[in-house]
Scaffold this motif. Structure first.
Motif, PDB file in Angstrom:
ATOM      1  N   ALA A  49     -34.445 -68.368  50.342  1.00  0.00           N
ATOM      2  CA  ALA A  49     -34.960 -67.005  50.178  1.00  0.00           C
ATOM      3  C   ALA A  49     -33.989 -66.198  49.323  1.00  0.00           C
ATOM      4  CB  ALA A  49     -35.149 -66.324  51.528  1.00  0.00           C
ATOM      5  N   THR A  58     -38.258 -59.481  47.446  1.00  0.00           N
ATOM      6  CA  THR A  58     -37.914 -60.744  48.095  1.00  0.00           C
ATOM      7  C   THR A  58     -38.735 -61.905  47.551  1.00  0.00           C
ATOM      8  OG1 THR A  58     -39.496 -60.335  49.882  1.00  0.00           O
ATOM      9  CG2 THR A  58     -37.221 -59.616  50.233  1.00  0.00           C
ATOM     10  N   ASN A  59     -38.210 -63.100  47.769  1.00  0.00           N
ATOM     11  CA  ASN A  59     -38.874 -64.324  47.349  1.00  0.00           C
ATOM     12  C   ASN A  59     -38.513 -65.414  48.347  1.00  0.00           C
ATOM     13  OD1 ASN A  59     -40.380 -66.034  45.714  1.00  0.00           O
ATOM     14  ND2 ASN A  59     -38.610 -66.633  44.493  1.00  0.00           N
ATOM     15  N   TYR A  60     -39.473 -66.279  48.677  1.00  0.00           N
ATOM     16  CA  TYR A  60     -39.249 -67.308  49.694  1.00  0.00           C
ATOM     17  C   TYR A  60     -39.723 -68.676  49.225  1.00  0.00           C
ATOM     18  CZ  TYR A  60     -38.736 -63.360  52.909  1.00  0.00           C
ATOM     19  OH  TYR A  60     -38.318 -62.213  53.527  1.00  0.00           O
ATOM     20  N   ASN A  62     -41.762 -72.012  49.960  1.00  0.00           N
ATOM     21  CA  ASN A  62     -43.014 -72.191  50.693  1.00  0.00           C
ATOM     22  C   ASN A  62     -42.773 -72.728  52.100  1.00  0.00           C
ATOM     23  OD1 ASN A  62     -44.677 -71.271  48.637  1.00  0.00           O
ATOM     24  ND2 ASN A  62     -44.865 -73.285  47.711  1.00  0.00           N
ATOM     25  N   LYS A  65     -41.895 -69.629  54.302  1.00  0.00           N
ATOM     26  CA  LYS A  65     -42.700 -68.415  54.185  1.00  0.00           C
ATOM     27  C   LYS A  65     -43.471 -68.174  55.483  1.00  0.00           C
ATOM     28  CE  LYS A  65     -43.953 -67.929  50.011  1.00  0.00           C
ATOM     29  NZ  LYS A  65     -44.649 -68.059  48.704  1.00  0.00           N
ATOM     30  N   THR A  69     -37.294 -64.267  57.307  1.00  0.00           N
ATOM     31  CA  THR A  69     -37.295 -62.965  56.643  1.00  0.00           C
ATOM     32  C   THR A  69     -35.884 -62.655  56.149  1.00  0.00           C
ATOM     33  OG1 THR A  69     -39.052 -62.149  58.095  1.00  0.00           O
ATOM     34  CG2 THR A  69     -37.792 -60.514  56.868  1.00  0.00           C
TER      35      THR A  69
END
Length: 119
Positions: A49, A58-60, A62, A65, A69
């Motif tokens: 993340a 933000t970016n996660y 897969n 996800k 957090t």
């Protein structure tokens, strides 16, 4: 220079939760992207993340996800990774990393913290 220190790892049962912290020092993080990576035994390090310090975008991955957090506390200069519904495959050493937004590589790394999820 940015110094990063992770904490919060440990042993937890599957389905449990942990919160990792990454305390940053050395300079303001405006203009930086903070990221969590992990590396399991025998596997390559993988992205988990990321969060942009200035706007909390933000970016996660897969695989995490909806369960993990990433967040930040500006006053404490700290990034967190809240991990819920943990699975045995989440077992790894988790690393905090930082890079300037206009760079593609992460040039600041923490020492890592072990997360072990038992089945």
């Amino acid at each position: 220079q940015v110094q990063l220190v992770e904490s919060g790892g440990g042993l937890v049962q599957a389905g449990g939760s942990l919160r990792l912290s990454c305390a940053a020092s050395g300079r303001t993080l405006t203009g930086y992207v903070l990221c969590w990576f992990r590396q399991a035994p025998g596997k390559e390090r993988e992205f988990v993340a990321a969060i942009t310090w200035s706007d909390s975008n933000t970016n996660y991955a897969n695989s995490v996800k909806g369960r993990f957090t990433i967040s930040r506390d500006n006053a404490k200069n700290t990034v967190y990774l809240e991990m819920n519904s943990l699975k045995p495959e989440d077992t790894a050493v988790y690393y905090c990393a930082a890079r300037l937004m206009f760079l593609s590589h992460y040039n600041y790394w923490g020492q890592g913290t072990q997360v072990t999820v038992s089945s």
